[in-house]
Design a protein around this motif. Structure first.
Motif, PDB file in Angstrom:
ATOM      1  N   THR A   1     -46.359 -85.489  10.423  1.00 46.89           N
ATOM      2  CA  THR A   1     -47.431 -86.316   9.884  1.00 46.89           C
ATOM      3  C   THR A   1     -47.654 -85.984   8.409  1.00 46.89           C
ATOM      4  O   THR A   1     -47.442 -84.850   7.969  1.00 46.89           O
ATOM      5  CB  THR A   1     -48.744 -86.085  10.646  1.00 46.89           C
ATOM      6  OG1 THR A   1     -49.204 -84.742  10.408  1.00 46.89           O
ATOM      7  CG2 THR A   1     -48.544 -86.301  12.145  1.00 46.89           C
TER       8      THR A   1
ATOM      9  N   ASP B   1     -50.475 -85.747   6.967  1.00 44.33           N
ATOM     10  CA  ASP B   1     -51.592 -84.822   6.810  1.00 44.33           C
ATOM     11  C   ASP B   1     -51.121 -83.369   6.804  1.00 44.33           C
ATOM     12  O   ASP B   1     -51.624 -82.546   6.035  1.00 44.33           O
ATOM     13  CB  ASP B   1     -52.604 -85.021   7.952  1.00 44.33           C
ATOM     14  CG  ASP B   1     -53.347 -86.347   7.829  1.00 44.33           C
ATOM     15  OD1 ASP B   1     -53.319 -86.931   6.728  1.00 44.33           O
ATOM     16  OD2 ASP B   1     -53.942 -86.782   8.824  1.00 44.33           O
ATOM     17  N   LEU B   2     -50.166 -83.050   7.672  1.00 36.85           N
ATOM     18  CA  LEU B   2     -49.695 -81.668   7.795  1.00 36.85           C
ATOM     19  C   LEU B   2     -48.556 -81.346   6.834  1.00 36.85           C
ATOM     20  O   LEU B   2     -48.443 -80.224   6.348  1.00 36.85           O
ATOM     21  CB  LEU B   2     -49.224 -81.398   9.233  1.00 36.85           C
ATOM     22  CG  LEU B   2     -50.270 -81.458  10.340  1.00 36.85           C
ATOM     23  CD1 LEU B   2     -49.615 -81.240  11.697  1.00 36.85           C
ATOM     24  CD2 LEU B   2     -51.361 -80.419  10.101  1.00 36.85           C
ATOM     25  N   TYR B   3     -47.714 -82.342   6.592  1.00 34.15           N
ATOM     26  CA  TYR B   3     -46.495 -82.094   5.822  1.00 34.15           C
ATOM     27  C   TYR B   3     -46.289 -83.144   4.718  1.00 34.15           C
ATOM     28  O   TYR B   3     -45.249 -83.806   4.667  1.00 34.15           O
ATOM     29  CB  TYR B   3     -45.274 -82.096   6.741  1.00 34.15           C
ATOM     30  CG  TYR B   3     -45.374 -81.140   7.902  1.00 34.15           C
ATOM     31  CD1 TYR B   3     -45.098 -79.785   7.746  1.00 34.15           C
ATOM     32  CD2 TYR B   3     -45.733 -81.602   9.165  1.00 34.15           C
ATOM     33  CE1 TYR B   3     -45.181 -78.908   8.812  1.00 34.15           C
ATOM     34  CE2 TYR B   3     -45.819 -80.726  10.249  1.00 34.15           C
ATOM     35  CZ  TYR B   3     -45.542 -79.378  10.060  1.00 34.15           C
ATOM     36  OH  TYR B   3     -45.627 -78.519  11.128  1.00 34.15           O
TER      37      TYR B   3
ATOM     38  N   GLY C   1     -44.115 -77.554  13.612  1.00 36.92           N
ATOM     39  CA  GLY C   1     -45.211 -77.605  14.564  1.00 36.92           C
ATOM     40  C   GLY C   1     -45.806 -79.003  14.599  1.00 36.92           C
ATOM     41  O   GLY C   1     -45.854 -79.693  13.574  1.00 36.92           O
TER      42      GLY C   1
ATOM     43  N   GLU D   1     -49.046 -79.852  15.874  1.00 34.78           N
ATOM     44  CA  GLU D   1     -50.500 -79.941  15.772  1.00 34.78           C
ATOM     45  C   GLU D   1     -51.079 -79.203  14.577  1.00 34.78           C
ATOM     46  O   GLU D   1     -52.230 -79.413  14.212  1.00 34.78           O
ATOM     47  CB  GLU D   1     -51.135 -79.423  17.065  1.00 34.78           C
ATOM     48  CG  GLU D   1     -50.736 -80.248  18.290  1.00 34.78           C
ATOM     49  CD  GLU D   1     -51.392 -79.756  19.553  1.00 34.78           C
ATOM     50  OE1 GLU D   1     -52.133 -78.741  19.471  1.00 34.78           O
ATOM     51  OE2 GLU D   1     -51.190 -80.365  20.610  1.00 34.78           O
ATOM     52  N   GLU D   2     -50.321 -78.322  13.988  1.00 34.56           N
ATOM     53  CA  GLU D   2     -50.732 -77.640  12.767  1.00 34.56           C
ATOM     54  C   GLU D   2     -49.490 -77.311  11.960  1.00 34.56           C
ATOM     55  O   GLU D   2     -48.381 -77.303  12.483  1.00 34.56           O
ATOM     56  CB  GLU D   2     -51.529 -76.376  13.084  1.00 34.56           C
ATOM     57  CG  GLU D   2     -50.828 -75.402  13.994  1.00 34.56           C
ATOM     58  CD  GLU D   2     -51.705 -74.213  14.342  1.00 34.56           C
ATOM     59  OE1 GLU D   2     -52.696 -73.976  13.640  1.00 34.56           O
ATOM     60  OE2 GLU D   2     -51.402 -73.512  15.315  1.00 34.56           O
ATOM     61  N   ARG D   3     -49.685 -77.058  10.679  1.00 31.19           N
ATOM     62  CA  ARG D   3     -48.534 -76.813   9.802  1.00 31.19           C
ATOM     63  C   ARG D   3     -47.901 -75.467  10.170  1.00 31.19           C
ATOM     64  O   ARG D   3     -48.459 -74.398   9.884  1.00 31.19           O
ATOM     65  CB  ARG D   3     -48.955 -76.819   8.337  1.00 31.19           C
ATOM     66  CG  ARG D   3     -47.763 -76.665   7.362  1.00 31.19           C
ATOM     67  CD  ARG D   3     -48.229 -76.632   5.925  1.00 31.19           C
ATOM     68  NE  ARG D   3     -47.131 -76.372   5.007  1.00 31.19           N
ATOM     69  CZ  ARG D   3     -46.386 -77.312   4.430  1.00 31.19           C
ATOM     70  NH1 ARG D   3     -46.634 -78.580   4.687  1.00 31.19           N
ATOM     71  NH2 ARG D   3     -45.423 -76.989   3.589  1.00 31.19           N
ATOM     72  N   ARG D   4     -46.751 -75.553  10.791  1.00 28.56           N
ATOM     73  CA  ARG D   4     -46.032 -74.364  11.216  1.00 28.56           C
ATOM     74  C   ARG D   4     -44.533 -74.623  11.132  1.00 28.56           C
ATOM     75  O   ARG D   4     -44.054 -75.695  11.488  1.00 28.56           O
ATOM     76  CB  ARG D   4     -46.384 -73.978  12.652  1.00 28.56           C
ATOM     77  CG  ARG D   4     -47.801 -73.447  12.850  1.00 28.56           C
ATOM     78  CD  ARG D   4     -47.936 -72.055  12.244  1.00 28.56           C
ATOM     79  NE  ARG D   4     -49.240 -71.477  12.524  1.00 28.56           N
ATOM     80  CZ  ARG D   4     -50.310 -71.626  11.762  1.00 28.56           C
ATOM     81  NH1 ARG D   4     -50.219 -72.370  10.655  1.00 28.56           N
ATOM     82  NH2 ARG D   4     -51.448 -71.046  12.064  1.00 28.56           N
TER      83      ARG D   4
ATOM     84  N   ASP E   1     -46.355 -70.760   7.808  1.00 27.26           N
ATOM     85  CA  ASP E   1     -46.754 -72.062   7.269  1.00 27.26           C
ATOM     86  C   ASP E   1     -46.242 -72.253   5.846  1.00 27.26           C
ATOM     87  O   ASP E   1     -46.579 -73.228   5.177  1.00 27.26           O
ATOM     88  CB  ASP E   1     -48.286 -72.214   7.302  1.00 27.26           C
ATOM     89  CG  ASP E   1     -49.001 -71.154   6.461  1.00 27.26           C
ATOM     90  OD1 ASP E   1     -48.322 -70.300   5.855  1.00 27.26           O
ATOM     91  OD2 ASP E   1     -50.245 -71.179   6.422  1.00 27.26           O
TER      92      ASP E   1
END
Length: 222
Positions: free
Chosen positions: A2, A4-6, A61, A63-66, A84
């Protein structure tokens, strides 16, 4: 993946493009970067890099930036970690590709963790560590009596042991999946089947105490 995260990865078309750009900006050569999944070499959510000591796989990841990093050979895992920081991912890959040891990798990137068995592989003698795992890890508790019986013989103890589908396999060479093996299989009706990958015959024994003798008789053929 997404935005938002990436957002940085989206702008560059995915993880592979971002790794390429980041490595180039930092004067690092990561070689060919492919997708980690067989479905598509252009999968934007994964990356695969080759090294002289196994394959480096990287996944995003959801659901979160991982960034999930796994370094492994066909025979075993070397190290795994999560960060991250994309630049740290490049650093891990470059360090491993240029010869960093497990201890050096962990010192530079503490999030990269490795097992005692991986260290034993790097040291060149994982046999003793593997026996210890089979003897003491609760995951192998159901097979402990058989493991102890076989381990008690110093000739069989020199082989690399592992369990597969309930079968104890003793490999003549821990570095190769094609190495000769002695296989000991508990039978559902009782007793054991003992055989070797280098011969066609099988030996059936009724009692655990007979397993070692049957297995030792196959050593010369390995």
């Amino acid at each position: 993946m997404t935005e938002d995260l990436y957002p940085d990865l989206v702008e560059l078309g995915g993880l592979q493009g971002a790794l390429t750009r980041t490595s180039q900006q930092n004067g690092v050569d990561l070689g060919v970067i492919d997708g980690a999944t067989s479905a598509s070499s252009e999968d934007p959510n994964s990356a695969k890099l080759m090294s002289d000591r196994g394959t480096i796989m990287i996944y995003l990841g959801a659901e979160e930036r991982r960034f999930y990093i796994s370094i492994a050979e066909v025979q075993h895992s070397w190290a795994e970690g999560v960060t991250d920081d994309l630049l740290a991912v490049v650093g891990v890959a470059n360090s491993w590709r240029t010869g960093a040891t497990l201890r050096e990798l962990n010192s530079r990137f503490p999030f990269m963790e490795y097992s005692e068995l991986a260290q034993a592989y790097e040291d060149g003698d994982p046999v003793a560590i593997q026996w210890g795992t089979l003897l003491h890890d609760d995951a192998f508790a159901d097979y402990r009596s058989l493991t102890q019986e076989v381990y008690a013989d110093e000739r069989l103890r020199a082989l690399f042991p592992f369990y597969s589908m309930g079968m104890l396999r003793l490999s003549a060479d821990h570095t190769s999946r094609q190495a000769s093996e002695i296989k000991i299989s508990p039978l559902s009706g009782g007793g054991y089947r003992v055989e070797s990958t280098t011969s066609d015959g099988q030996t059936h024994v009724e009692h655990m105490g007979q397993v070692v003798e049957a297995a030792v008789s196959l050593l010369d053929g390995l």
